[in-house]
Design an enzyme around this catalytic site. Structure first.
Site, mmCIF file in Angstrom:
data_model
loop_
_atom_site.group_PDB
_atom_site.id
_atom_site.type_symbol
_atom_site.label_atom_id
_atom_site.label_comp_id
_atom_site.label_asym_id
_atom_site.label_seq_id
_atom_site.Cartn_x
_atom_site.Cartn_y
_atom_site.Cartn_z
ATOM 1 N N ILE A 1 57.961 101.375 -35.853
ATOM 2 C CA ILE A 1 57.592 99.960 -35.743
ATOM 3 C C ILE A 1 56.478 99.762 -34.727
ATOM 4 C CG2 ILE A 1 59.244 99.386 -33.907
ATOM 5 C CD1 ILE A 1 59.784 96.758 -35.457
ATOM 6 N N LYS A 2 56.305 100.718 -33.835
ATOM 7 C CA LYS A 2 55.316 100.585 -32.767
ATOM 8 C C LYS A 2 53.883 100.597 -33.293
ATOM 9 C CE LYS A 2 58.291 100.645 -29.288
ATOM 10 N NZ LYS A 2 58.439 99.538 -28.324
ATOM 11 N N ASP A 3 53.692 101.025 -34.531
ATOM 12 C CA ASP A 3 52.345 100.968 -35.106
ATOM 13 C C ASP A 3 51.809 99.541 -35.087
ATOM 14 O OD1 ASP A 3 52.696 103.627 -35.633
ATOM 15 O OD2 ASP A 3 52.680 103.453 -37.814
#
Length: 452
Positions: free
Chosen positions: A43-45
């Protein structure tokens, strides 16, 4: 033709997947926002790209510059992908508790990785926060993203994750569950969902050793709450600016063990190979199942992929070393329980009488029969007694080769205890095993019973 201009265009629009087996005791519909479909498998993208693009818009980094970030691995991966496309260099600081896989992956995508100690305060010059700050001051044309206090982090989720969930659930979501680390996901997504429906409950998953839960409930930053923990990706010993406590309705703490075990269950029972914090999120949801009804729609937002943890939570030895998995007894353990008992054998040329006397003298019921150092048969108390009763004592001088049975089965030292039933039964009273030094040992039914 259908294609994307570059890999960054594939970020977002991840699917919702219904959970079934692991949440069978929960009356609600439980959906998982599977963020591993992002190109960096995390999700950090989303927030990595947002932080960088906002920095570019402000002029905080120029072409050819260096991105600097303190990361547990996933934000670094997102930044590294963006750097590859946009032409930046990357320096990442991380902690020594992070999995080797995360560190190797960051280096694989071109990042320079500096590993810092975990068990120091954030203000300590050795901490991964402090080292990142120092590097940003020393490196020309560099930008320290500082995901903890950079509000572009939570804005990314307000602009993308929240709207996606609202649309995918047709506005029927009643609860969102997500692990809290920097606070960007829960704060940005939670704010958007509550703006659409103020009754949506936002539950944050915390870990023991983190300050979030007590701070949320009392407003007190209690340093006594801080101690080392194993769970990766959630919990903090600081209060990041990205955490909007007004959006969060409740924090639920989950143990290191429960998070790891649930991650393994998700892989085996749902076919979802996910990270440590995903296990913690689902474990925390199960702890709160009594607060849910059949009409509720729960969305669990997860962080990253299980490939980051193949040497940890998906490694049986790592799990056993930390007491997370019960270590099944094996043949080696049973031999150790016996201690250094004398290993007795008879030769095929020995007499029945000799075998009988040895059994009485040493109180044993069976022995291997050897010939030139090789096991060629076995003799049991029952076989000897039957022979002596059926034959005159003058026949006690008969050689064992004429009355011995088949050799006892050979088993490996690491054979699990539960597998011994395949070898030992009413007709086979013992097995043989060879240790690392090449020494033979016998393991009898009595030895097995005593171990049980």
């Amino acid at each position: 033709m259908e294609y994307y201009d570059n890999i960054l265009k594939t970020i977002g629009n991840t699917p919702l997947v219904k959970l079934n087996k692991v949440v069978k005791d929960i009356p609600a519909l439980v959906l998982m926002k599977v963020e591993t479909f992002n190109p960096g498998h995390s999700i950090k993208d989303r927030m990595a790209l947002k932080m960088l693009e906002d920095a570019e818009a402000r002029g905080d980094i120029k072409p050819g510059g260096t991105i600097i970030e303190c990361t547990s691995g996933n934000t670094g991966m997102g930044l590294a992908l963006a750097a590859s496309v946009k032409g930046y260099k990357c320096i990442f600081t991380t902690t020594d508790k992070q999995s080797k896989e995360k560190i190797d992956l960051l280096r694989a995508v071109g990042g320079e990785v500096i590993v810092c100690p975990t068990n120091v305060t954030p203000e300590d010059p050795r901490s991964y926060y402090s080292v990142a700050r120092r590097l940003s001051q020393e490196t020309p044309n560099s930008y320290w993203c500082n995901q903890y206090d950079n509000l572009s982090n939570r804005t990314a989720h307000y602009e993308t994750t929240g709207p996606e969930i609202w649309k995918q659930t047709a506005g029927k979501i009643t609860h969102m569950v997500v692990g809290v680390g920097t606070g960007g996901t829960i704060s940005g997504t939670g704010r958007y969902l509550k703006e659409q429906n103020q009754n949506v409950k936002v539950w944050g998953i915390d870990t023991y050793g983190s300050v979030f839960k007590k701070y949320h409930e009392t407003g007190e930053f209690d340093e006594k709450e801080i101690y080392p923990y194993i769970t990766e990706g959630i919990g903090e010993d600081i209060i990041p600016k990205n955490v909007n406590f007004d959006v969060i309705d409740h924090f639920e703490k989950v143990t290191d063990k429960d998070g790891a075990l649930m991650a393994r269950r998700l892989a085996r029972e749902e076919g979802l190979l996910l990270g440590y914090s995903a296990g913690s999120a689902v474990a925390g949801l199960l702890q709160m199942k009594d607060q849910l009804t059949k009409d509720d729609v729960v969305v669990v937002v997860i962080h990253d992929h299980g490939s980051r943890y193949v040497g940890k939570i998906y490694n049986d030895d790592w799990m056993r070393d930390r007491g997370f998995l019960e270590r099944e007894l094996c043949v080696r353990d049973l031999l150790q329980m016996k201690g250094n008992q004398q290993f007795l054998t008879v030769e095929s040329s020995d007499t029945v009488q000799k075998a009988f006397k040895m059994m009485k003298e040493h109180d044993i019921s069976q022995m291997p029969v050897m010939e030139a150092g090789t096991m060629v048969g076995s003799i049991t108390e029952t076989a000897v007694l039957s022979y002596l009763l059926e034959n005159p004592m003058s026949h006690a001088e008969q050689q064992l080769s004429t009355v011995m049975g088949a050799p006892f089965p050979m088993v490996a030292e690491d054979l699990p205890f539960s597998k011994l039933s395949q070898y030992v039964d009413r007709t086979i009273p013992a097995v043989m095993a060879k240790d690392k030094a090449g020494n033979l040992h016998i393991l009898t039914q009595y030895d097995i019973i005593r171990a049980v």
